[in-house]
Scaffold this active site. Sequence first.
Site, mmCIF file in Angstrom:
data_model
loop_
_atom_site.group_PDB
_atom_site.id
_atom_site.type_symbol
_atom_site.label_atom_id
_atom_site.label_comp_id
_atom_site.label_asym_id
_atom_site.label_seq_id
_atom_site.Cartn_x
_atom_site.Cartn_y
_atom_site.Cartn_z
ATOM 1 N N GLU A 1 0.842 -1.211 0.000
ATOM 2 C CA GLU A 1 0.000 0.000 0.000
ATOM 3 C C GLU A 1 0.873 1.256 0.000
ATOM 4 O O GLU A 1 0.547 2.254 -0.645
ATOM 5 C CB GLU A 1 -0.940 -0.007 1.210
ATOM 6 C CG GLU A 1 -2.058 -1.027 1.075
ATOM 7 C CD GLU A 1 -3.232 -0.777 2.021
ATOM 8 O OE1 GLU A 1 -2.988 -0.352 3.164
ATOM 9 O OE2 GLU A 1 -4.380 -1.000 1.604
ATOM 10 N N ASP B 1 -4.627 -5.381 18.165
ATOM 11 C CA ASP B 1 -3.359 -6.027 17.818
ATOM 12 C C ASP B 1 -2.625 -6.652 19.006
ATOM 13 O O ASP B 1 -1.674 -7.409 18.817
ATOM 14 C CB ASP B 1 -2.433 -5.018 17.124
ATOM 15 C CG ASP B 1 -2.833 -4.795 15.671
ATOM 16 O OD1 ASP B 1 -3.933 -5.234 15.286
ATOM 17 O OD2 ASP B 1 -2.050 -4.173 14.923
HETATM 18 P P1 FAD Z 1 -3.857 1.001 17.046
HETATM 19 O O1 FAD Z 1 -4.671 1.396 15.887
HETATM 20 O O2 FAD Z 1 -2.410 0.808 16.870
HETATM 21 O O3 FAD Z 1 -4.099 2.056 18.215
HETATM 22 C C1 FAD Z 1 -3.401 2.005 19.437
HETATM 23 C C2 FAD Z 1 -3.652 3.297 20.197
HETATM 24 O O4 FAD Z 1 -3.022 3.207 21.466
HETATM 25 C C3 FAD Z 1 -3.095 4.539 19.507
HETATM 26 O O5 FAD Z 1 -4.036 5.564 19.543
HETATM 27 C C4 FAD Z 1 -1.860 4.890 20.338
HETATM 28 O O6 FAD Z 1 -1.584 6.287 20.363
HETATM 29 C C5 FAD Z 1 -2.291 4.401 21.713
HETATM 30 N N1 FAD Z 1 -1.151 4.053 22.571
HETATM 31 C C6 FAD Z 1 -0.125 3.233 22.248
HETATM 32 N N2 FAD Z 1 0.726 3.142 23.284
HETATM 33 C C7 FAD Z 1 0.227 3.926 24.264
HETATM 34 C C8 FAD Z 1 0.650 4.233 25.590
HETATM 35 N N3 FAD Z 1 1.774 3.707 26.119
HETATM 36 N N4 FAD Z 1 -0.105 5.065 26.323
HETATM 37 C C9 FAD Z 1 -1.236 5.615 25.811
HETATM 38 N N5 FAD Z 1 -1.696 5.354 24.573
HETATM 39 C C10 FAD Z 1 -0.975 4.515 23.809
HETATM 40 N N6 FAD Z 1 -6.209 -3.375 8.890
HETATM 41 C C11 FAD Z 1 -7.370 -3.569 8.197
HETATM 42 O O7 FAD Z 1 -8.267 -4.277 8.680
HETATM 43 N N7 FAD Z 1 -7.579 -2.980 6.974
HETATM 44 C C12 FAD Z 1 -6.654 -2.158 6.405
HETATM 45 O O8 FAD Z 1 -6.879 -1.648 5.299
HETATM 46 C C13 FAD Z 1 -5.436 -1.924 7.106
HETATM 47 N N8 FAD Z 1 -4.511 -1.078 6.593
HETATM 48 C C14 FAD Z 1 -3.364 -0.804 7.318
HETATM 49 C C15 FAD Z 1 -2.469 0.129 6.784
HETATM 50 C C16 FAD Z 1 -1.304 0.430 7.492
HETATM 51 C C17 FAD Z 1 -0.347 1.448 6.923
HETATM 52 C C18 FAD Z 1 -1.042 -0.212 8.728
HETATM 53 C C19 FAD Z 1 0.210 0.122 9.498
HETATM 54 C C20 FAD Z 1 -1.938 -1.133 9.248
HETATM 55 C C21 FAD Z 1 -3.113 -1.434 8.555
HETATM 56 N N9 FAD Z 1 -4.066 -2.340 9.059
HETATM 57 C C22 FAD Z 1 -5.242 -2.574 8.371
HETATM 58 C C23 FAD Z 1 -3.879 -2.962 10.390
HETATM 59 C C24 FAD Z 1 -4.613 -2.100 11.444
HETATM 60 O O9 FAD Z 1 -4.270 -0.753 11.281
HETATM 61 C C25 FAD Z 1 -4.321 -2.558 12.866
HETATM 62 O O10 FAD Z 1 -4.662 -3.913 12.969
HETATM 63 C C26 FAD Z 1 -5.143 -1.709 13.845
HETATM 64 O O11 FAD Z 1 -4.693 -0.376 13.825
HETATM 65 C C27 FAD Z 1 -5.101 -2.251 15.257
HETATM 66 O O12 FAD Z 1 -5.934 -1.468 16.053
HETATM 67 P P2 FAD Z 1 -5.651 -1.271 17.607
HETATM 68 O O13 FAD Z 1 -6.827 -0.566 18.166
HETATM 69 O O14 FAD Z 1 -5.240 -2.563 18.213
HETATM 70 O O15 FAD Z 1 -4.347 -0.362 17.695
HETATM 71 P P1 NAD Z 2 3.038 -8.557 7.402
HETATM 72 O O1 NAD Z 2 3.646 -9.380 8.481
HETATM 73 O O2 NAD Z 2 1.695 -8.921 6.901
HETATM 74 O O3 NAD Z 2 4.025 -8.512 6.140
HETATM 75 C C1 NAD Z 2 5.396 -8.305 6.314
HETATM 76 C C2 NAD Z 2 6.150 -8.749 5.071
HETATM 77 O O4 NAD Z 2 7.535 -8.482 5.271
HETATM 78 C C3 NAD Z 2 6.019 -10.249 4.792
HETATM 79 O O5 NAD Z 2 5.678 -10.428 3.433
HETATM 80 C C4 NAD Z 2 7.402 -10.800 5.140
HETATM 81 O O6 NAD Z 2 7.763 -11.914 4.325
HETATM 82 C C5 NAD Z 2 8.293 -9.596 4.856
HETATM 83 N N1 NAD Z 2 9.555 -9.630 5.616
HETATM 84 C C6 NAD Z 2 9.730 -9.952 6.922
HETATM 85 N N2 NAD Z 2 11.051 -9.872 7.255
HETATM 86 C C7 NAD Z 2 11.707 -9.471 6.141
HETATM 87 C C8 NAD Z 2 13.075 -9.201 5.846
HETATM 88 N N3 NAD Z 2 14.035 -9.313 6.764
HETATM 89 N N4 NAD Z 2 13.405 -8.809 4.591
HETATM 90 C C9 NAD Z 2 12.453 -8.668 3.640
HETATM 91 N N5 NAD Z 2 11.136 -8.906 3.862
HETATM 92 C C10 NAD Z 2 10.760 -9.303 5.104
HETATM 93 O O7 NAD Z 2 3.062 -7.044 7.963
HETATM 94 P P2 NAD Z 2 2.288 -5.756 7.458
HETATM 95 O O8 NAD Z 2 2.218 -5.682 5.991
HETATM 96 O O9 NAD Z 2 2.902 -4.622 8.222
HETATM 97 O O10 NAD Z 2 0.810 -5.971 8.005
HETATM 98 C C11 NAD Z 2 0.570 -6.028 9.419
HETATM 99 C C12 NAD Z 2 -0.893 -6.398 9.664
HETATM 100 O O11 NAD Z 2 -1.732 -5.350 9.187
HETATM 101 C C13 NAD Z 2 -1.287 -7.654 8.894
HETATM 102 O O12 NAD Z 2 -2.164 -8.386 9.689
HETATM 103 C C14 NAD Z 2 -2.011 -7.119 7.687
HETATM 104 O O13 NAD Z 2 -3.014 -8.007 7.219
HETATM 105 C C15 NAD Z 2 -2.635 -5.837 8.222
HETATM 106 N N6 NAD Z 2 -2.780 -4.876 7.113
HETATM 107 C C16 NAD Z 2 -3.896 -4.982 6.351
HETATM 108 C C17 NAD Z 2 -4.048 -4.125 5.279
HETATM 109 C C18 NAD Z 2 -5.290 -4.246 4.435
HETATM 110 O O14 NAD Z 2 -6.153 -5.045 4.751
HETATM 111 N N7 NAD Z 2 -5.426 -3.454 3.390
HETATM 112 C C19 NAD Z 2 -3.084 -3.153 5.006
HETATM 113 C C20 NAD Z 2 -1.946 -3.088 5.811
HETATM 114 C C21 NAD Z 2 -1.804 -3.967 6.862
#
Ligand code: FAD
Ligand code: NAD
Length: 406
Positions: A170, A300
């Site tokens: 992404e 998470d």
């Molecule tokens: P988070 O969203 O990480 O929120 C944690 C919160 O806790 C934050 O507000 C943070 O500030 C707070 N916090 C952390 N530590 C402390 C502390 N010590 N004290 C006080 N507050 C604290 N999942 C999907 O289903 N669909 C997607 O399209 C998707 N796209 C993604 C794209 C990206 C770039 C990334 C990185 C992840 C994506 N994911 C997606 C995965 C998804 O974002 C995570 O699974 C999700 O954010 C988890 O939600 P959460 O509530 O556990 O934690």
């Molecule tokens: P991930 O663990 O899904 O992918 C990490 C990738 O990095 C893997 O393909 C792995 O083989 C590779 N990798 C690991 N070690 C490496 C190394 N040393 N050198 C090169 N490649 C290496 O992690 P993510 O993409 O950050 O996603 C985290 C979570 O967030 C997942 O559960 C994912 O499904 C979710 N997520 C979902 C979306 C969506 O639904 N659109 C978008 C972003 C993230």
Amino acid sequence: MKKPNIVILGAGYGGIMTAVKLQKSLGANDANVTLVNKHNYHYQTTWLHENAAGTLHHDRTRIQIKDVVNTSKVNFVQDTVTEIKPDEKKVYLENGDLSYDYLVIGLGFEAATFGIPGLEEHAYMINNINSARLIRQHIEYNFAKYNNEAERNQERLNIVVGGAGFTGIEFVGELANRVPELCKEYDVPRENVRIINVEAAPTALPGFDPALVEYAMNSLEARGVEFKIGAMIKEVTPHKLVFEKDEQREEIPTNTVVWAAGVRGNSLVEKAGFESNRGRTPVSDELRPNGYDDVFIVGDCALIMNEESGRPYPPTAQIAIQQAEHTAANLKRLINGDGHLEPFTPDLKGTVASLGHDDAIGVVFDDKKLFGWSASAMKKVIDNRYLLKLGGLPLVLKKGKLNFFH
Ligand code: FAD
Ligand code: NAD
């Protein structure tokens, strides 16, 4: 009778949705609900790659907590959690402490760096608003600097993304659209800039539908992304990234490595003494860690097993939101004196990944494959649906992705 204290840690998807659901379902005399978060805003983690690339301003991604949480019903504490002591039923913050009767942990993820030398020190991570903003600024600074040095420094224009999982793919999708804009703005020839995605597995998006993976790679390569597949990142220094492919070590000169190659649960959960696997705690069907019936873990930091595959469910926003809604309903049952809690089962609607603002891939409703405009529109529908749940139509109109034709 004393009102129970419900303390919710973190205002990510899991934490804020628990708070919003409780504020709707509990009466003022039922419980004291406290939400603790580092910042006074909630952010949509799923949009951070856009903020990091600079294709979307971070103010679109963050939502002021007071705009969705009714602070006359939920006590909001802006502070950082430093320690959880489940045996004392206490949480320590940078500026105080809180006692609870019920605790909901939603502290989210951290980057997993697997002990790779130099990563912690020299790589950038897409973890939160601050780190995404830093990546945008860093890339832009390097473009600006490039034409201000007597000797052209290619390190400044090689952008390397570690991992071609969903986050890596992404992010390079956004970069592929952003780089031509930066080239124009900073008078840098497009052919001088490299966007390189390094993945250790034998394919990008391991485990995802192969035809859609091919579609994604073609779309990204057509926009200038280079893939190094089967290439394991071994080291990062201030000036290069080292990887190993076919037993050969190779180096890419770069001062921009964005690590998107894996996540783990918040280390505070591990330190609290719960059983955990890289910060993710195995939880019961009611989302409680073994031995602690007054603690719920959502998002998470929770590890739940998919019985069909025998593997843990990947951590996603989709599951975090469902767990939050479920936990709020179970807490209401507990507060109302109903000892029977409902078990949680994820209801997965599919996976859609963006490849920039107007392209995407996805599998939805079990096996329907989407790509191109329809997948991109579906992604926007998913994002808007979340905003609708969180803050109703006003929030969708304020922060939603409403431009389906661009
Ligand atoms: P988070 O969203 O990480 O929120 C944690 C919160 O806790 C934050 O507000 C943070 O500030 C707070 N916090 C952390 N530590 C402390 C502390 N010590 N004290 C006080 N507050 C604290 N999942 C999907 O289903 N669909 C997607 O399209 C998707 N796209 C993604 C794209 C990206 C770039 C990334 C990185 C992840 C994506 N994911 C997606 C995965 C998804 O974002 C995570 O699974 C999700 O954010 C988890 O939600 P959460 O509530 O556990 O934690
Ligand atoms: P991930 O663990 O899904 O992918 C990490 C990738 O990095 C893997 O393909 C792995 O083989 C590779 N990798 C690991 N070690 C490496 C190394 N040393 N050198 C090169 N490649 C290496 O992690 P993510 O993409 O950050 O996603 C985290 C979570 O967030 C997942 O559960 C994912 O499904 C979710 N997520 C979902 C979306 C969506 O639904 N659109 C978008 C972003 C993230």
